[in-house]
Design a protein around this motif. Sequence first.
Motif, mmCIF file in Angstrom:
data_model
loop_
_atom_site.group_PDB
_atom_site.id
_atom_site.type_symbol
_atom_site.label_atom_id
_atom_site.label_comp_id
_atom_site.label_asym_id
_atom_site.label_seq_id
_atom_site.Cartn_x
_atom_site.Cartn_y
_atom_site.Cartn_z
ATOM 1 N N ASP A 28 1.178 -1.111 -0.060
ATOM 2 C CA ASP A 28 -0.076 -0.047 -0.031
ATOM 3 C C ASP A 28 0.752 0.967 -0.115
ATOM 4 O O ASP A 28 1.730 1.294 0.771
ATOM 5 C CB ASP A 28 -0.888 -0.148 1.165
ATOM 6 C CG ASP A 28 -1.847 0.948 1.127
ATOM 7 O OD1 ASP A 28 -2.040 1.851 0.141
ATOM 8 O OD2 ASP A 28 -3.124 0.985 1.872
ATOM 9 N N ASP A 29 0.583 2.211 -0.769
ATOM 10 C CA ASP A 29 1.355 3.310 -0.863
ATOM 11 C C ASP A 29 0.922 4.516 0.157
ATOM 12 O O ASP A 29 1.622 5.694 0.451
ATOM 13 C CB ASP A 29 1.207 3.832 -2.101
ATOM 14 C CG ASP A 29 -0.103 4.629 -2.565
ATOM 15 O OD1 ASP A 29 -0.937 4.352 -2.104
ATOM 16 O OD2 ASP A 29 -0.236 5.047 -3.767
ATOM 17 N N ARG A 30 -0.139 4.030 1.026
ATOM 18 C CA ARG A 30 -0.513 4.987 2.179
ATOM 19 C C ARG A 30 -0.348 4.050 3.396
ATOM 20 O O ARG A 30 -0.403 2.945 3.401
ATOM 21 C CB ARG A 30 -1.899 5.430 1.651
ATOM 22 C CG ARG A 30 -1.898 6.327 0.905
ATOM 23 C CD ARG A 30 -3.335 6.754 0.470
ATOM 24 N NE ARG A 30 -3.965 7.303 1.769
ATOM 25 C CZ ARG A 30 -5.461 7.241 1.628
ATOM 26 N NH1 ARG A 30 -6.276 7.098 0.694
ATOM 27 N NH2 ARG A 30 -5.895 7.661 2.977
ATOM 28 N N HIS A 31 -0.164 4.929 4.527
ATOM 29 C CA HIS A 31 -0.021 4.364 5.876
ATOM 30 C C HIS A 31 -1.432 3.979 6.532
ATOM 31 O O HIS A 31 -2.102 4.759 6.908
ATOM 32 C CB HIS A 31 0.603 5.156 6.636
ATOM 33 C CG HIS A 31 2.096 5.295 6.533
ATOM 34 N ND1 HIS A 31 2.921 4.225 7.194
ATOM 35 C CD2 HIS A 31 2.839 6.249 5.908
ATOM 36 C CE1 HIS A 31 4.097 4.663 6.974
ATOM 37 N NE2 HIS A 31 4.107 5.663 6.209
ATOM 38 N N ASP A 52 5.518 0.878 -1.584
ATOM 39 C CA ASP A 52 4.872 0.574 -0.182
ATOM 40 C C ASP A 52 5.313 1.751 0.562
ATOM 41 O O ASP A 52 6.384 2.051 0.373
ATOM 42 C CB ASP A 52 5.394 -0.881 0.348
ATOM 43 C CG ASP A 52 4.562 -1.248 1.615
ATOM 44 O OD1 ASP A 52 3.418 -1.581 1.254
ATOM 45 O OD2 ASP A 52 5.181 -0.921 2.843
ATOM 46 N N SER A 53 4.263 2.040 1.828
ATOM 47 C CA SER A 53 4.549 3.133 2.434
ATOM 48 C C SER A 53 5.706 2.913 3.532
ATOM 49 O O SER A 53 6.172 4.176 4.233
ATOM 50 C CB SER A 53 3.158 3.601 3.218
ATOM 51 O OG SER A 53 2.912 2.489 4.029
ATOM 52 N N HIS A 54 6.033 1.727 3.815
ATOM 53 C CA HIS A 54 7.188 1.505 4.706
ATOM 54 C C HIS A 54 8.467 1.362 4.233
ATOM 55 O O HIS A 54 9.462 0.844 4.751
ATOM 56 C CB HIS A 54 6.727 0.152 5.510
ATOM 57 C CG HIS A 54 5.441 0.370 6.403
ATOM 58 N ND1 HIS A 54 4.350 0.093 6.080
ATOM 59 C CD2 HIS A 54 5.532 0.888 7.766
ATOM 60 C CE1 HIS A 54 3.406 0.361 7.162
ATOM 61 N NE2 HIS A 54 4.238 0.864 8.033
ATOM 62 N N GLN A 60 10.041 4.212 8.511
ATOM 63 C CA GLN A 60 8.832 4.934 8.043
ATOM 64 C C GLN A 60 7.876 4.982 9.019
ATOM 65 O O GLN A 60 6.615 4.928 8.503
ATOM 66 C CB GLN A 60 8.786 4.156 6.559
ATOM 67 C CG GLN A 60 9.740 4.325 5.673
ATOM 68 C CD GLN A 60 10.182 5.774 5.255
ATOM 69 O OE1 GLN A 60 9.048 6.701 4.909
ATOM 70 N NE2 GLN A 60 11.149 6.509 5.501
ATOM 71 N N HIS A 61 7.923 4.274 9.946
ATOM 72 C CA HIS A 61 6.923 3.958 11.182
ATOM 73 C C HIS A 61 6.665 5.348 11.367
ATOM 74 O O HIS A 61 7.511 6.035 12.093
ATOM 75 C CB HIS A 61 7.668 3.042 12.302
ATOM 76 C CG HIS A 61 6.518 2.634 13.481
ATOM 77 N ND1 HIS A 61 5.975 3.452 14.103
ATOM 78 C CD2 HIS A 61 5.988 1.279 13.436
ATOM 79 C CE1 HIS A 61 5.305 2.812 14.820
ATOM 80 N NE2 HIS A 61 5.111 1.526 14.429
#
Length: 197
Positions: A28-31, A52-54, A60-61
């Motif tokens: 997912d490109d969003r959190h 990926d958002s992470h 990236q947390h």
Amino acid sequence: MSEQAGTAQRDGGTSEQKTGTVVAVSRDDRHRFSKPVVPSIRLVAGYGIEGDSHAGATTQHRYLIRTDPTRPNLTQVHLVRSELFAELAAEGFDVSPGQLGENVTTAGIDLLALPLGTRLHLGSDAVVEVTGMRDPCSMIDKFQSGLKKTLKHTDEAGRILRRAGIMGVVVADGSVAAGDELRVELPAGEPLPLGVV
């Protein structure tokens, strides 16, 4: 598929080699808490999963980035064993691939029993090095009420048990899709238990 595929010699000793299967991949490109299942993912060494958002060399947390944005990203890839879903179903929860936020859903390998530094060969090229366990957060209860207590609890001996999967960093590029083989390469030396990252 069998968890044990024989033995192999490494560094003068015997190391059990295990194989499993990739059941699903997600990104997912969003959190957001859950990640949608996709046909395949591309892993990039030192970075994580494209799109990926992470993904990133540094954390990236959302909480950790506020406290130390320069901290190395030890959570580039999240893996969960699919066998957990049947266990959770028996406890009244309905969970399927990607819904716990994992990137790779596996079968045939007890991920939580792997030692620190284990290398997971995914598909023909990608390699992820295990950095630790995921510590379930309060977002899990927003997904399904009571799930956090099921995924993180204290046993009769006073030990905290976590079942929300493991984390790793990408050490070799490659694409991964459902149906790919997962091969375990145990680290040399005395096995070290997984901590929380």
